[in-house]
Design an enzyme around this catalytic site. Sequence first.
Site, PDB file in Angstrom:
ATOM      1  CE1 TYR A 114     -16.242  -4.889  -9.242  1.00  0.00           C
ATOM      2  CE2 TYR A 114     -16.634  -2.996  -7.833  1.00  0.00           C
ATOM      3  CZ  TYR A 114     -16.252  -4.308  -7.998  1.00  0.00           C
ATOM      4  OH  TYR A 114     -15.874  -5.039  -6.907  1.00  0.00           O
ATOM      5  CG  HIS A 123     -11.632  -9.783  -9.387  1.00  0.00           C
ATOM      6  ND1 HIS A 123     -11.405  -9.904  -8.041  1.00  0.00           N
ATOM      7  CD2 HIS A 123     -11.662 -11.043  -9.875  1.00  0.00           C
ATOM      8  CE1 HIS A 123     -11.285 -11.188  -7.729  1.00  0.00           C
ATOM      9  NE2 HIS A 123     -11.444 -11.902  -8.824  1.00  0.00           N
ATOM     10  CE  LYS A 154      -8.844  -4.551  -7.291  1.00  0.00           C
ATOM     11  NZ  LYS A 154      -9.311  -5.543  -8.208  1.00  0.00           N
TER      12      LYS A 154
END
Length: 177
Positions: A114, A123, A154
């Site tokens: 993150y 997310h 991602k």
Amino acid sequence: MMAKPKKTIPAKLSDERIVIYDKDGISRLNEKRYGELHENFLSLSFVEGLYLVSKNWISLRDKNKKLLSFEELFDVAQNIDRKLCIRYLAYKDLRNRGYTVRTGLKYGSDFRLYERSNIDEIHSRYLVKVFSEEIPCEISEITGFVRVAHSVRKELIIAIVDADGSVVYYNMGYLKL
């Protein structure tokens, strides 16, 4: 005047996890995004536990109530996770840089990462796959990780740990020409 250091959080070794039952400890660690919160306890992975033991945040005891050192926990964990050493080095490096690092098991990666400024983000933006510089890796294996990361929207970061324990990061992705 020097600030009083916070007490170490009591933790227990439980098979393949580390468990925290102390309510204050659960709150402190969960606030910093460590572990997985359950109804009445917090469970930590071995890499999280090693990191927290190294920072003297937790005091870990085994089933016989023996206090475990970093080295003793490392030995126990390494018998379960053959990539523990490189995973721990990458985890420690990322945490020390201020990132929130969570398990990436669901995505076939070592970690989800993150952004530092978005700790409350739902997310993760990145998946991290850790490799040793000393062990060859097939390009098809990396391509598979890129494909999975792309399919879940991602970015893939490859972390390479060298013989000295230093970590170098590479952002991997598709390039459309």
